[in-house]
Every structure is written in C-alpha cells, then in structure tokens.
Design a protein around this motif. Structure first.
Motif, PDB file in Angstrom:
ATOM      1  N   GLY A  32      15.454   8.180  -7.320  1.00  0.00           N
ATOM      2  CA  GLY A  32      16.095   7.333  -8.321  1.00  0.00           C
ATOM      3  C   GLY A  32      15.502   5.936  -8.353  1.00  0.00           C
ATOM      4  O   GLY A  32      15.263   5.376  -9.430  1.00  0.00           O
ATOM      5  N   LEU A  33      15.227   5.384  -7.182  1.00  0.00           N
ATOM      6  CA  LEU A  33      14.619   4.052  -7.124  1.00  0.00           C
ATOM      7  C   LEU A  33      13.183   4.065  -7.652  1.00  0.00           C
ATOM      8  O   LEU A  33      12.762   3.134  -8.351  1.00  0.00           O
ATOM      9  CB  LEU A  33      14.638   3.522  -5.697  1.00  0.00           C
ATOM     10  N   ALA A  34      12.432   5.101  -7.322  1.00  0.00           N
ATOM     11  CA  ALA A  34      11.049   5.195  -7.783  1.00  0.00           C
ATOM     12  C   ALA A  34      10.982   5.333  -9.300  1.00  0.00           C
ATOM     13  O   ALA A  34      10.144   4.704  -9.954  1.00  0.00           O
ATOM     14  CB  ALA A  34      10.344   6.370  -7.110  1.00  0.00           C
ATOM     15  N   PRO A  65       9.109   1.429  -6.478  1.00  0.00           N
ATOM     16  CA  PRO A  65       8.521   2.389  -5.545  1.00  0.00           C
ATOM     17  C   PRO A  65       8.491   1.895  -4.093  1.00  0.00           C
ATOM     18  O   PRO A  65       8.665   2.687  -3.173  1.00  0.00           O
ATOM     19  CB  PRO A  65       7.113   2.629  -6.074  1.00  0.00           C
ATOM     20  N   ALA A  66       8.284   0.602  -3.881  1.00  0.00           N
ATOM     21  CA  ALA A  66       8.246   0.083  -2.513  1.00  0.00           C
ATOM     22  C   ALA A  66       9.617   0.213  -1.849  1.00  0.00           C
ATOM     23  O   ALA A  66       9.729   0.628  -0.686  1.00  0.00           O
ATOM     24  CB  ALA A  66       7.785  -1.374  -2.511  1.00  0.00           C
ATOM     25  N   THR A  67      10.658  -0.130  -2.583  1.00  0.00           N
ATOM     26  CA  THR A  67      12.022   0.003  -2.063  1.00  0.00           C
ATOM     27  C   THR A  67      12.342   1.474  -1.796  1.00  0.00           C
ATOM     28  O   THR A  67      13.005   1.805  -0.812  1.00  0.00           O
ATOM     29  CB  THR A  67      13.040  -0.597  -3.047  1.00  0.00           C
ATOM     30  N   LEU A  76      13.547   5.797   1.934  1.00  0.00           N
ATOM     31  CA  LEU A  76      13.259   7.149   2.422  1.00  0.00           C
ATOM     32  C   LEU A  76      12.909   7.132   3.911  1.00  0.00           C
ATOM     33  O   LEU A  76      13.370   7.992   4.666  1.00  0.00           O
ATOM     34  CB  LEU A  76      12.130   7.781   1.613  1.00  0.00           C
ATOM     35  N   LEU A  77      12.131   6.151   4.328  1.00  0.00           N
ATOM     36  CA  LEU A  77      11.782   6.052   5.750  1.00  0.00           C
ATOM     37  C   LEU A  77      13.010   5.792   6.614  1.00  0.00           C
ATOM     38  O   LEU A  77      13.124   6.332   7.721  1.00  0.00           O
ATOM     39  CB  LEU A  77      10.740   4.953   5.963  1.00  0.00           C
ATOM     40  N   VAL A  78      13.941   4.977   6.125  1.00  0.00           N
ATOM     41  CA  VAL A  78      15.181   4.719   6.865  1.00  0.00           C
ATOM     42  C   VAL A  78      15.982   6.013   7.005  1.00  0.00           C
ATOM     43  O   VAL A  78      16.458   6.348   8.096  1.00  0.00           O
ATOM     44  CB  VAL A  78      16.016   3.613   6.176  1.00  0.00           C
ATOM     45  N   PHE A  79      16.115   6.757   5.908  1.00  0.00           N
ATOM     46  CA  PHE A  79      16.856   8.017   5.971  1.00  0.00           C
ATOM     47  C   PHE A  79      16.164   9.023   6.888  1.00  0.00           C
ATOM     48  O   PHE A  79      16.830   9.752   7.626  1.00  0.00           O
ATOM     49  CB  PHE A  79      17.041   8.609   4.567  1.00  0.00           C
ATOM     50  N   LEU A  80      14.843   9.069   6.860  1.00  0.00           N
ATOM     51  CA  LEU A  80      14.116   9.983   7.739  1.00  0.00           C
ATOM     52  C   LEU A  80      14.303   9.598   9.208  1.00  0.00           C
ATOM     53  O   LEU A  80      14.454  10.476  10.065  1.00  0.00           O
ATOM     54  CB  LEU A  80      12.632  10.005   7.382  1.00  0.00           C
TER      55      LEU A  80
END
Length: 145
Positions: free
Chosen positions: A21-23, A28-30, A35-39
C-alpha cells in the motif's frame, strides 16, 4: 508444527500488505523500511532463533548425563524470546523442549506450574524454575568452582 509459524506468517502477510500500500501510494523507501521491521518481528517470533528442540524424555536423559539445564518453551512467548536473546551463544548448551511439539514437554510444564503451561520453565537438577533470570541460567551452565 504449523502452529509455531502462524504468528510469523501473519506478521509477514500484514507487513507485505502494508508495504505494498505504501509503495503504490508513492513511498517506496517507507515501504521497504516497514517491510523490514515486520520481517524482523516475524523472525524473532519464529522458531528460527531457538536451537533445534528435542523431546522432553530425551532432554531429561541428556540432562542427567551432562548436567545441563532443560528449557521448556513455546514459539511466540515473549519471556522465552527474552531468555534466548539474553543467553546469547550459551543458549545452544541448554536442552530446549518445545511444548507445542512435545506432549511430554507440555505435561512437564503443567506439572511444574500448578497445571499451567507457563514458560519458560528451566529444569536444573530435577527442580523446575519458572521464568528465571537469564543471568542465573547462564550461571547454571558454568562448572562449580
């Protein structure tokens, strides 16, 4: 086994949806950071950070032979994650029993905690200790002076 992966899978799915949704909306940077935080959160809650679990009967047999503590744990448990992270590399010297995979391990946790499956429960020399301080557990790994 799939029970242990439900929360990490849900975290990855939610993170992917939010990042998409953000992309799409032009950030895209956010999206990548989210995504990295969720991973990372999913990785911490997955069985991957724990040493390979063994059955309770095998863990008690090995503990009797080498004197190392047995840890009864379950994936997703915040206190188990805290114990694992604070033990660092010395965690591999413990015998880990996943109570969701091993009915005998779940029974041992209930027997030690008045019928509750409270984890982490660390068994040292046959005596259970519920949610002990990680520094104390590390001391139990050291040979007596």
């Amino acid at each position: 086994m799939t029970r242990a992966w439900k929360l990490p899978g849900l975290l990855v799915l939610c993170g992917s949806v939010a990042a998409t949704g953000l992309a799409v909306s032009g950030s895209p940077a956010t999206a990548v950071v989210l995504l990295l935080v969720f991973l990372a959160i999913a990785g911490v809650h997955s069985p991957l950070i724990f040493p390979r679990p063994i059955g309770a009967l095998e863990a008690h047999r090995r503990s009797a032979a080498d004197g190392r503590p047995v840890v009864l744990w379950r994936p997703g448990c915040t206190y188990c994650i805290r114990l694992r992270i604070r033990l660092g590399r010395s965690a591999r010297h413990l015998h880990w029993v996943d109570i969701w995979r091993d009915p005998a391990g779940a029974a041992a946790a209930r027997a030690a905690n008045d019928g509750n499956e409270t984890v982490p429960t660390v068994i040292v020399a046959g005596r259970p200790h519920t949610n002990p301080d990680p520094a104390w557990v590390r001391e139990q790994l050291s040979p007596p002076a």
